[in-house]
Design an enzyme around this catalytic site. Structure first.
Site, PDB file in Angstrom:
ATOM      1  N   ASP A 108      53.728  39.870  49.659  1.00 12.33           N
ATOM      2  CA  ASP A 108      52.383  39.664  49.119  1.00 12.33           C
ATOM      3  C   ASP A 108      51.387  40.705  49.613  1.00 12.33           C
ATOM      4  OD1 ASP A 108      53.224  37.436  47.739  1.00 12.33           O
ATOM      5  OD2 ASP A 108      52.535  35.998  49.242  1.00 12.33           O
ATOM      6  N   HIS A 132      55.406  35.569  42.514  1.00 13.96           N
ATOM      7  CA  HIS A 132      54.346  34.791  43.153  1.00 13.96           C
ATOM      8  C   HIS A 132      53.026  35.395  42.707  1.00 13.96           C
ATOM      9  CE1 HIS A 132      52.223  32.262  45.866  1.00 13.96           C
ATOM     10  NE2 HIS A 132      52.007  33.160  46.811  1.00 13.96           N
TER      11      HIS A 132
END
Length: 492
Positions: A108, A132
């Site tokens: 991320d 995600h």
């Protein structure tokens, strides 16, 4: 960049949070045909990157890996993983311009820089994929208007995505299309094809949204999936050793017990997990779970509130900017816990003994699953999403603990999940040390109930059974597990 969720009106926020539809099997009749003959370039080759790529290749897709020049020149782990598995590996400049789908499977914290680097290289009309939605929802990444943005989010660690696929099954998967980026209307077909190629359609696919995936995923991983299991491991081990139980046995009871207990959860929900206990043990586990709920529900609610508002993301990104100072400190502290350093146990523990001697572990899993589910639903997340982010994924995380304890769990999960796990565990452990653990003894963790305590009132047992079976997570879980008829037992 501004938090995308916070730019939406309240009605739009509620609409996006409530996106969740279980897709019929016949919607995947074409498998991954929509992407056959297309060039899929995966950026990053960590746990998700490698294992999704292996599944996609086995499903007949053209898959290659784009890595930074330095990773190739220095032959870093990502390069070795991709090349040793026979994939074509190249730089962004070599592979991205010809890609039909660029699948961003980097951590991320790297998403913003990766997207900024690859977007100028992407051809007109290409697709950018995620597993995600943090970069889109929390960081507010702006994507070029001609690019389609999709998500294919398997609900498990990358290693389990591969193992379930090899078993002929898969893991439940969320798919989504970013409403700001579907210029050609092909997003859903591509997302469905990715889900099929990775094996998700064999286990069940939810048509979701970037917002719903992010807000539920963060909540699940912080609380029941990782946080609550770390809390259980640390505190249960401390209690057993303090009360004179062999450290090797205590470590094994937790390390392998969480896996055995949550396998029962996976196959038949909280009902089946609790039914593995004797009637007196079930009553005790239920009562302990109620006490835990009273103590920890406010913490669960705070985590969900901070996730919805963006406060969690803000503080975590501050830690990114500070060189992961908190993350690295908490990781080191976890490695120094007594549980992590427990000696190996040479004896054997039967499957039933994990339940009989692990009543406290059962209670903590029950509390975590039910409270996480309830708090997510209260925040506007639909029950199906909440189920997958609470009950279903819990045993997949327990499997990682069985391999190398908390170290393995925290290595396999994302840095985002690891940060949230520590945040929850570091708050929950002091609460329970002070207000709960002094009431616990070896009858519920380590030795089991004595014959003298082997009594139960029929009326009380009926009430408890009804409370367990009527909980919302059990209602939706029974329906969703019905779609997963090919589920294989992990513990043999």
């Amino acid at each position: 960049m501004a938090n995308y969720f916070n730019t939406l009106s309240l009605r739009q926020q509620l609409d996006q949070l409530g996106r969740c539809r279980f897709m019929a099997r016949d919607e995947f009749a074409d498998g991954c045909q929509f992407l056959k003959g297309k060039k899929v370039v995966i950026v990053g080759c960590g746990a998700q990157g490698l294992n999704q790529g292996l599944n996609m290749r086995d499903s007949g897709l053209d898959v290659s890996y784009a890595l930074r020049q330095a990773a190739i020149d220095e032959q870093r782990d990502s390069y070795k993983r991709a090349s040793s598995n026979g994939f074509t590996v190249g730089t962004y400049q070599q592979l991205i311009p010809e890609a039909d789908v660029v699948y961003n499977l980097t951590p991320d914290k790297q998403h913003a820089s990766v997207v900024e680097a690859v977007m100028p290289l992407m051809k007109k009309g290409a697709t950018l994929g995620y597993s995600h939605g943090f970069n889109i929802v929390e960081e507010g990444q702006q994507i070029r208007s001609d690019i389609t943005v999709i998500m294919c989010a398997p609900k498990s660690p990358g290693s389990e995505v591969r193992e379930e696929y090899k078993r002929g099954f898969g893991v439940p998967t969320l798919i989504a299309v970013h409403p700001e980026n579907d210029p050609e209307g092909k997003g859903w077909d591509q997302a469905k094809a990715l889900a099929s190629a990775t094996g998700g359609d064999r286990a069940g696919v939810l048509e979701s949204s970037f917002v719903a995936e992010v807000k539920s995923d963060l909540m699940g991983e912080q609380t029941i999936l990782c946080g609550m299991q770390q809390v259980a491991a640390v505190l249960a081990f401390e209690k057993m050793v303090d009360d004179g139980i062999d450290p090797g046995y205590a470590g094994a009871l937790i390390q392998y017990g969480l896996e055995a207990i949550t396998e029962a959860l996976k196959i038949g929900g909280v009902t089946n997990m609790m039914d593995r206990l004797s009637n007196p043990a079930k009553v005790k586990a239920f009562e302990l779970s109620e006490q835990l709920t009273d103590l920890l529900r406010p913490l669960f609610e705070k985590h969900q509130d901070d996730i919805i508002s963006g406060e969690f993301s803000r503080t975590m990104m501050e830690d990114w900017a500070n060189g992961d100072a908190n993350l690295l400190k908490w990781r080191e502290e976890t490695g120094e816990t007594a549980f992590e350093n427990a000696p190996a146990y040479e004896g054997e523990i039967s499957e039933q003994e994990f339940f009989d001697h692990g009543i406290l572990l059962v209670a903590m899993i029950k509390c975590g699953v039910e409270v996480a589910f309830d708090v997510m639903v209260e925040a506007g997340i639909l029950p199906e999403s909440a189920y997958y982010e609470s009950l279903h994924e819990t045993p997949l995380i327990s499997n990682t603990i069985a391999r190398k304890r908390l170290y393995e769990m925290n290595v396999v999960i994302s840095d985002t999940a690891e940060y949230g796990n520590y945040l929850f565990a570091n708050a929950a452990i002091p609460i329970l040390r002070e207000k709960f653990m002094p009431t616990i003894d070896t009858t519920v963790i380590g030795k089991g109930l004595t014959a003298a305590s082997n009594q139960v009132e029929n009326k009380r047992l009926v009430e408890i059974n009804e409370a367990i079976r009527s909980h919302g997570v059990e209602s939706v879980g029974k329906t969703l597990r019905g779609y997963m008829t090919d589920m294989k037992a992990i513990v043999v």
